[in-house]
Design a protein around this motif. Structure first.
Motif, PDB file in Angstrom:
ATOM      1  N   GLU A  26       0.828  -1.206   0.000  1.00 27.19           N
ATOM      2  CA  GLU A  26       0.000   0.000   0.000  1.00 27.19           C
ATOM      3  C   GLU A  26       0.863   1.256   0.000  1.00 27.19           C
ATOM      4  OE1 GLU A  26      -0.333  -2.612   1.888  1.00 27.19           O
ATOM      5  OE2 GLU A  26      -2.431  -3.280   1.974  1.00 27.19           O
ATOM      6  N   TYR A  27       1.944   1.219   0.761  1.00 27.08           N
ATOM      7  CA  TYR A  27       2.890   2.344   0.786  1.00 27.08           C
ATOM      8  C   TYR A  27       3.421   2.592  -0.620  1.00 27.08           C
ATOM      9  CZ  TYR A  27       7.131   4.982   1.987  1.00 27.08           C
ATOM     10  OH  TYR A  27       8.120   5.921   2.047  1.00 27.08           O
ATOM     11  N   ASP A  28       3.826   1.526  -1.276  1.00 27.31           N
ATOM     12  CA  ASP A  28       4.400   1.650  -2.611  1.00 27.31           C
ATOM     13  C   ASP A  28       3.403   2.259  -3.591  1.00 27.31           C
ATOM     14  OD1 ASP A  28       6.524   1.087  -4.564  1.00 27.31           O
ATOM     15  OD2 ASP A  28       5.133  -0.398  -5.361  1.00 27.31           O
ATOM     16  N   ALA A  29       2.143   1.865  -3.481  1.00 27.50           N
ATOM     17  CA  ALA A  29       1.125   2.372  -4.401  1.00 27.50           C
ATOM     18  C   ALA A  29       0.721   3.805  -4.075  1.00 27.50           C
ATOM     19  CB  ALA A  29      -0.106   1.460  -4.368  1.00 27.50           C
ATOM     20  N   ALA A  30       0.766   4.172  -2.786  1.00 26.18           N
ATOM     21  CA  ALA A  30       0.213   5.460  -2.367  1.00 26.18           C
ATOM     22  C   ALA A  30       1.192   6.614  -2.456  1.00 26.18           C
ATOM     23  CB  ALA A  30      -0.320   5.350  -0.938  1.00 26.18           C
ATOM     24  N   ALA A  61      15.833   2.983   1.545  1.00 34.66           N
ATOM     25  CA  ALA A  61      15.326   2.931   0.168  1.00 34.66           C
ATOM     26  C   ALA A  61      13.828   2.719   0.080  1.00 34.66           C
ATOM     27  CB  ALA A  61      16.041   1.819  -0.604  1.00 34.66           C
ATOM     28  N   GLY A  62      13.209   2.172   1.126  1.00 35.54           N
ATOM     29  CA  GLY A  62      11.773   1.898   1.052  1.00 35.54           C
ATOM     30  C   GLY A  62      11.469   0.918  -0.061  1.00 35.54           C
ATOM     31  N   THR A  63      10.462   1.224  -0.848  1.00 36.53           N
ATOM     32  CA  THR A  63      10.091   0.346  -1.955  1.00 36.53           C
ATOM     33  C   THR A  63      10.717   0.777  -3.276  1.00 36.53           C
ATOM     34  OG1 THR A  63       8.055   1.597  -2.368  1.00 36.53           O
ATOM     35  CG2 THR A  63       7.908  -0.265  -0.842  1.00 36.53           C
ATOM     36  N   GLY A  64      11.576   1.809  -3.230  1.00 36.38           N
ATOM     37  CA  GLY A  64      12.383   2.114  -4.412  1.00 36.38           C
ATOM     38  C   GLY A  64      11.950   3.261  -5.288  1.00 36.38           C
ATOM     39  N   LYS A  65      11.174   4.203  -4.774  1.00 36.27           N
ATOM     40  CA  LYS A  65      10.736   5.334  -5.599  1.00 36.27           C
ATOM     41  C   LYS A  65      11.934   6.081  -6.190  1.00 36.27           C
ATOM     42  CE  LYS A  65       6.231   5.088  -4.681  1.00 36.27           C
ATOM     43  NZ  LYS A  65       5.191   4.917  -5.709  1.00 36.27           N
ATOM     44  N   ALA A  66      12.904   6.400  -5.345  1.00 40.13           N
ATOM     45  CA  ALA A  66      14.086   7.126  -5.818  1.00 40.13           C
ATOM     46  C   ALA A  66      15.115   6.177  -6.421  1.00 40.13           C
ATOM     47  CB  ALA A  66      14.701   7.920  -4.673  1.00 40.13           C
ATOM     48  N   THR A  67      15.193   4.981  -5.896  1.00 42.40           N
ATOM     49  CA  THR A  67      16.154   3.992  -6.385  1.00 42.40           C
ATOM     50  C   THR A  67      16.010   3.773  -7.881  1.00 42.40           C
ATOM     51  OG1 THR A  67      15.604   2.845  -4.307  1.00 42.40           O
ATOM     52  CG2 THR A  67      17.141   1.756  -5.811  1.00 42.40           C
ATOM     53  N   GLY A 226      -7.521   7.588  -3.152  1.00 39.61           N
ATOM     54  CA  GLY A 226      -6.111   7.934  -3.195  1.00 39.61           C
ATOM     55  C   GLY A 226      -5.650   8.755  -2.012  1.00 39.61           C
ATOM     56  N   ILE A 227      -6.490   9.686  -1.551  1.00 35.83           N
ATOM     57  CA  ILE A 227      -6.079  10.507  -0.408  1.00 35.83           C
ATOM     58  C   ILE A 227      -6.078   9.669   0.867  1.00 35.83           C
ATOM     59  CG2 ILE A 227      -8.334  11.418   0.307  1.00 35.83           C
ATOM     60  CD1 ILE A 227      -5.029  13.393   0.036  1.00 35.83           C
ATOM     61  N   SER A 233      -0.396   5.724   4.484  1.00 34.56           N
ATOM     62  CA  SER A 233       1.021   5.419   4.299  1.00 34.56           C
ATOM     63  C   SER A 233       1.919   6.179   5.262  1.00 34.56           C
ATOM     64  CB  SER A 233       1.442   5.736   2.859  1.00 34.56           C
ATOM     65  OG  SER A 233       1.630   7.125   2.652  1.00 34.56           O
ATOM     66  N   LEU A 234       1.356   7.131   6.006  1.00 37.70           N
ATOM     67  CA  LEU A 234       2.137   7.940   6.942  1.00 37.70           C
ATOM     68  C   LEU A 234       2.142   7.290   8.323  1.00 37.70           C
ATOM     69  CD1 LEU A 234       0.738  11.412   5.865  1.00 37.70           C
ATOM     70  CD2 LEU A 234       2.987  10.483   5.305  1.00 37.70           C
TER      71      LEU A 234
END
Length: 278
Positions: A26-30, A61-67, A226-227, A233-234
């Protein structure tokens, strides 16, 4: 001060940080990503004195948004992620992406085996590191003249009546507002503004030079679903009792639906740059 989600520089709350892995998918999607220009600017900064392919270390890195964004630009990334559930999502994403190595573990205790990097970056995560050792650890893994890039997203609701209604909803269900959140008024001074704790700590460390601060602004729209997903995710919301969170998010959804079922968000991305001395 106890460290709160995406807040100030105090000692990190390890239990609070662990809640992200409870809903890694869910974090990755949100969570939204970051502006393309930010990555181009960091890469330009990091290439100073670097030969060939930029070798980067990512912290949190989390789920890789920046990676994934850096890898798409040809950067070789060693990504450290302390939560194995988040690391598993990142490992799946990088399956068909060359140049990404995922290392589960804590940045503070990870052993680089003598390796030095051209760039250390951290997206939405540096505040979770231990302030007692994070800067010395950063120095130890960067080559002389290596670059440090730390960045975070802030989100703002652009519809002021909707913001006020959602703030009132939170006040009914929670004893305190979430810190540093989409409920805050605009304009306000971000904790990641030019004179924020990141800059203060870097200035206090003589090992870093060429300090810089840049801000990028983007906009995007979120549906009712989405919101709710973004809020979930926080860590502030994930740390709430399940029944409280469920009732709060149901009322958030009702309020957003009454405003047409969408929320326009302005995102400001703050980037802090520094370099180790040659």
């Amino acid at each position: 001060m106890t460290h709160r989600d995406e807040d100030g520089p105090g000692r990190p709350d390890r239990a609070r940080r662990a809640v992200f892995g409870e809903a890694a998918e869910e974090y990755d999607a949100a969570r939204p990503g970051y502006p393309a220009q930010l990555f181009a600017d960091i890469l330009e900064f990091a290439r100073h004195g670097a030969e060939g392919r930029v070798e980067a270390l990512e912290v949190g890195a989390g789920t890789g948004k920046a990676t994934l964004a850096f890898a798409a630009l040809g950067v070789s990334v060693t990504a450290i992620e302390p939560d194995p559930r988040m690391a598993a999502v990142l490992a799946r994403h990088r399956a068909d992406r060359p140049g990404i190595t995922v290392r589960p573990g804590e940045f503070e205790t990870w052993d680089p085996a003598g390796r030095r990097f051209d760039l250390l970056f951290s997206a939405q995560a540096w505040h979770w590191t231990d302030p007692e050792v994070r800067w010395s650890r950063a120095r130890s893994v960067l080559r002389p003249g290596g670059a440090l890039a730390l960045f975070w997203n802030d989100w703002y609701i652009t519809d002021e009546p909707l913001r006020r209604e959602l703030a009132a909803v939170h006040d009914r269900f929670l004893p305190e507002r979430p810190p540093h959140s989409i409920l805050d008024e605009r304009p306000r001074e971000s904790v990641r503004g030019e004179h924020a704790w990141v800059t203060a700590e870097l200035r206090a460390d003589p090992a870093f030079t060429d300090l810089g601060h840049r801000v990028y602004s983007t906009t995007h729209e979120r549906s009712t679903t989405g919101i709710a997903a973004l809020l979930t995710s926080l860590s502030f919301y994930r740390a709430q009792p399940e029944d409280t969170r469920r009732r709060l998010l149901a009322e958030v959804a009702r309020t957003v639906d009454a405003h047409g079922g969408r929320v326009d968000l302005m995102t400001t991305t703050a980037l802090f740059l520094a370099r180790t001395w040659n």
